[in-house]
Design a protein around this motif. Structure first.
Motif, PDB file in Angstrom:
ATOM      1  N   ILE A 143       0.857  -1.183   0.000  1.00 46.60           N
ATOM      2  CA  ILE A 143       0.000   0.000   0.000  1.00 46.60           C
ATOM      3  C   ILE A 143       0.893   1.233   0.000  1.00 46.60           C
ATOM      4  N   ALA A 144       0.859   1.957  -1.122  1.00 43.97           N
ATOM      5  CA  ALA A 144       1.685   3.149  -1.281  1.00 43.97           C
ATOM      6  C   ALA A 144       0.913   4.430  -1.027  1.00 43.97           C
ATOM      7  N   SER A 145      -0.423   4.373  -1.152  1.00 46.93           N
ATOM      8  CA  SER A 145      -1.250   5.563  -0.960  1.00 46.93           C
ATOM      9  C   SER A 145      -2.641   5.132  -0.529  1.00 46.93           C
ATOM     10  N   PHE A 146      -3.221   5.903   0.386  1.00 54.76           N
ATOM     11  CA  PHE A 146      -4.593   5.685   0.837  1.00 54.76           C
ATOM     12  C   PHE A 146      -5.358   6.978   0.593  1.00 54.76           C
ATOM     13  N   HIS A 169      -9.682   1.106   9.162  1.00 59.77           N
ATOM     14  CA  HIS A 169      -9.222   0.055  10.085  1.00 59.77           C
ATOM     15  C   HIS A 169      -8.490  -1.051   9.324  1.00 59.77           C
ATOM     16  N   LEU A 170      -9.027  -1.456   8.179  1.00 62.93           N
ATOM     17  CA  LEU A 170      -8.381  -2.504   7.390  1.00 62.93           C
ATOM     18  C   LEU A 170      -7.000  -2.059   6.895  1.00 62.93           C
ATOM     19  N   VAL A 171      -6.915  -0.817   6.421  1.00 63.68           N
ATOM     20  CA  VAL A 171      -5.645  -0.306   5.899  1.00 63.68           C
ATOM     21  C   VAL A 171      -4.607  -0.202   7.008  1.00 63.68           C
ATOM     22  N   HIS A 172      -5.022   0.278   8.176  1.00 66.03           N
ATOM     23  CA  HIS A 172      -4.089   0.359   9.298  1.00 66.03           C
ATOM     24  C   HIS A 172      -3.643  -1.033   9.736  1.00 66.03           C
ATOM     25  N   ALA A 173      -4.605  -1.959   9.785  1.00 66.91           N
ATOM     26  CA  ALA A 173      -4.267  -3.324  10.197  1.00 66.91           C
ATOM     27  C   ALA A 173      -3.289  -3.976   9.230  1.00 66.91           C
ATOM     28  N   ALA A 174      -3.324  -3.562   7.966  1.00 66.11           N
ATOM     29  CA  ALA A 174      -2.382  -4.096   6.972  1.00 66.11           C
ATOM     30  C   ALA A 174      -0.988  -3.517   7.133  1.00 66.11           C
ATOM     31  N   GLY A 175      -0.839  -2.504   7.977  1.00 65.93           N
ATOM     32  CA  GLY A 175       0.475  -1.948   8.264  1.00 65.93           C
ATOM     33  C   GLY A 175       0.750  -0.583   7.671  1.00 65.93           C
ATOM     34  N   GLN A 190       1.051   3.217   7.428  1.00 68.01           N
ATOM     35  CA  GLN A 190       1.178   4.304   8.398  1.00 68.01           C
ATOM     36  C   GLN A 190       1.374   5.658   7.724  1.00 68.01           C
ATOM     37  N   GLY A 191       1.129   5.725   6.419  1.00 71.84           N
ATOM     38  CA  GLY A 191       1.365   6.959   5.675  1.00 71.84           C
ATOM     39  C   GLY A 191       0.203   7.929   5.747  1.00 71.84           C
ATOM     40  N   ASP A 192       0.271   8.942   4.906  1.00 72.83           N
ATOM     41  CA  ASP A 192      -0.754   9.974   4.881  1.00 72.83           C
ATOM     42  C   ASP A 192      -2.072   9.439   4.317  1.00 72.83           C
ATOM     43  N   ILE A 193      -3.154  10.108   4.716  1.00 79.58           N
ATOM     44  CA  ILE A 193      -4.488   9.801   4.210  1.00 79.58           C
ATOM     45  C   ILE A 193      -4.918  11.007   3.384  1.00 79.58           C
ATOM     46  N   GLU A 194      -5.038  10.781   2.088  1.00 82.90           N
ATOM     47  CA  GLU A 194      -5.181  11.867   1.126  1.00 82.90           C
ATOM     48  C   GLU A 194      -6.646  12.007   0.698  1.00 82.90           C
ATOM     49  N   VAL A 195      -7.177  13.213   0.810  1.00 86.27           N
ATOM     50  CA  VAL A 195      -8.545  13.479   0.378  1.00 86.27           C
ATOM     51  C   VAL A 195      -8.507  13.972  -1.062  1.00 86.27           C
ATOM     52  N   GLU A 196      -9.089  13.171  -1.967  1.00 86.23           N
ATOM     53  CA  GLU A 196      -9.081  13.485  -3.394  1.00 86.23           C
ATOM     54  C   GLU A 196     -10.519  13.482  -3.893  1.00 86.23           C
ATOM     55  N   ILE A 197     -11.049  14.676  -4.197  1.00 84.86           N
ATOM     56  CA  ILE A 197     -12.451  14.817  -4.587  1.00 84.86           C
ATOM     57  C   ILE A 197     -12.539  15.497  -5.951  1.00 84.86           C
TER      58      ILE A 197
END
Length: 301
Positions: free
Chosen positions: A225-228, A260-266, A268-275
Motif C-alpha cells: 500500500i503506497a497511498s490511501f 481500520h483494514l488499511v491500518h491493520a495491513a500496516g 502508516q502513511g498519509d491519508i489523502e482526500v481526493e475529490i
C-alpha cells in the motif's frame, strides 16, 4: 471569528448543511496524517494550495503534474519544503495500454518524465492510472498484458530514481476508457512481479468500497500500500461520472471500516482526500478545506 475556530458557526460545502462537529484547529493531533490532494481544491494554484494547507494546519499535500508544471518541479519542491509540508503523492502517470509502437513509446517516455518529476519534487510515489481499451479494441486480457509489459520497463527506472509506482485500480465503470485494473487484487497481482519498493498499490475508497473481497485484498496488499485516498460515493450520480466523488459523509461509504483494514495491513502513511466534484470546485476553497477537516475527523479516523 475564523471559520476554523471550533466555536464558529460553520456550514459544510457543498451540502450547505450546518457543520456537525467543530473545525479541528491547526495542531490538532487528529490531523497529523491528513493530506490535501490538489484536485480537491482545483481552483488553487500550487502555491495557493500550499498556503491553504498552512492556514488550515493540514500537514501534507498530494501534487498534480499540471499544477507542478505551472511553477516547474524545482520551484514546486521549494514552495512545499519552505512551507514545512510533506508530499504524499504525485498524480499521475499511466495510460499504458496503447497497441501501436508510436503511442506506446510516447506513453513510456511521458511516464519516465513523470518519474523524474516525482523524484525532483520529493514525492514518495507516482500514482498510475493504467488506461482503458484503445479505440476499437475489445481485448481486456491483452490490454492488461501491455500494462504488465510497460511496468517491466518502468519499475527499474522508478527504482533508480527512488520513486515508487502506485497502481490505482478504478471502479469497473471506468474499465473501458480509464483503467483496465478494476480491483485491488488485480493491481496487487501486477505489483508482485516487482520489488515492493518499486511498485505498490493505491487504496482509494471511491474505487474499491464495493468489492466483496476488499478485506482480504487489503490484508494481502500489506506493505504494497503506497497511498490511501478517501472521498465518498454520492447519489444520484452526475452525468459526468468522473465528478461523482463527494465529501466524506455525503455518500454511502463506511470509511472507518476501510481505514481500520488499511491500518491493520500496516500502512502508516498519509491519508489523502481526493475529490472530483464540480460543486466542491465552485465553492470557496478555504471552506472546502475546513469541511474536509471536519468530515475527516467525523468519518475517517
Amino acid at each position: 471569528m475564523s471559520a476554523d475556530s471550533p466555536s464558529a458557526s460553520a456550514v459544510d460545502v457543498p451540502s450547505g448543511q450546518p457543520a456537525r462537529v467543530p473545525t479541528p484547529p491547526p495542531g490538532d493531533p487528529r490531523l497529523a496524517r491528513l493530506s490535501l490532494n490538489q484536485w480537491t481544491t482545483r481552483g488553487w494554484s500550487l502555491r495557493e494550495a500550499v498556503d491553504g494547507c498552512v492556514r488550515a494546519g493540514v500537514p501534507s499535500i498530494g501534487l498534480w503534474r499540471d499544477k507542478v508544471a505551472e511553477t516547474g518541479a524545482a520551484e514546486a519542491a521549494r514552495i512545499v519544503r519552505d512551507a514545512g509540508l510533506r508530499i504524499s503523492s504525485l498524480c499521475r502517470g499511466g495510460f499504458l495500454t496503447a497497441r501501436e509502437p508510436a503511442p506506446r513509446a510516447e506513453a513510456l517516455a511521458d511516464n519516465r518524465r513523470a518519474i523524474e518529476e516525482a523524484a525532483e519534487v520529493g514525492a514518495p510515489c507516482l500514482v498510475l492510472v493504467v488506461g482503458g481499451l484503445p479505440d476499437g479494441d475489445r481485448d481486456l486480457t491483452a490490454a492488461r498484458e501491455r500494462v504488465a509489459d510497460a511496468l517491466a520497463e518502468l519499475a527499474p527506472y522508478a527504482g533508480r530514481h527512488g520513486v515508487r509506482l502506485a497502481l490505482e485500480p478504478l471502479h469497473p465503470m471506468y474499465c473501458a476508457d480509464r483503467a483496465v485494473l478494476s480491483t485491488l487484487d488485480q493491481a496487487i497481482d501486477l505489483a508482485q512481479a516487482h520489488p515492493a519498493a518499486q511498485v505498490g498499490v493505491v487504496v482509494d475508497t471511491f474505487h474499491v468500497w464495493w468489492d466483496p473481497q476488499l478485506p482480504q485484498a487489503i490484508a494481502r496488499a500489506a506493505d504494497r500500500i503506497a497511498s490511501f485516498q478517501v472521498c465518498d460515493w454520492i447519489l444520484p450520480m452526475p452525468a459526468d461520472n468522473l465528478l461523482a466523488r463527494g465529501m466524506m459523509g455525503d455518500g454511502v461509504i463506511d470509511f472507518r471500516a476501510i481505514t481500520h483494514l488499511v491500518h491493520a495491513a500496516g500502512y502508516q502513511g498519509d491519508i489523502e482526500v481526493e475529490i472530483f466534484n464540480a460543486d466542491v470546485w465552485a465553492a470557496d476553497q478555504d471552506a472546502v478545506v475546513a469541511t474536509m477537516k471536519r468530515r475527516y475527523v467525523e468519518h475517517v479516523v
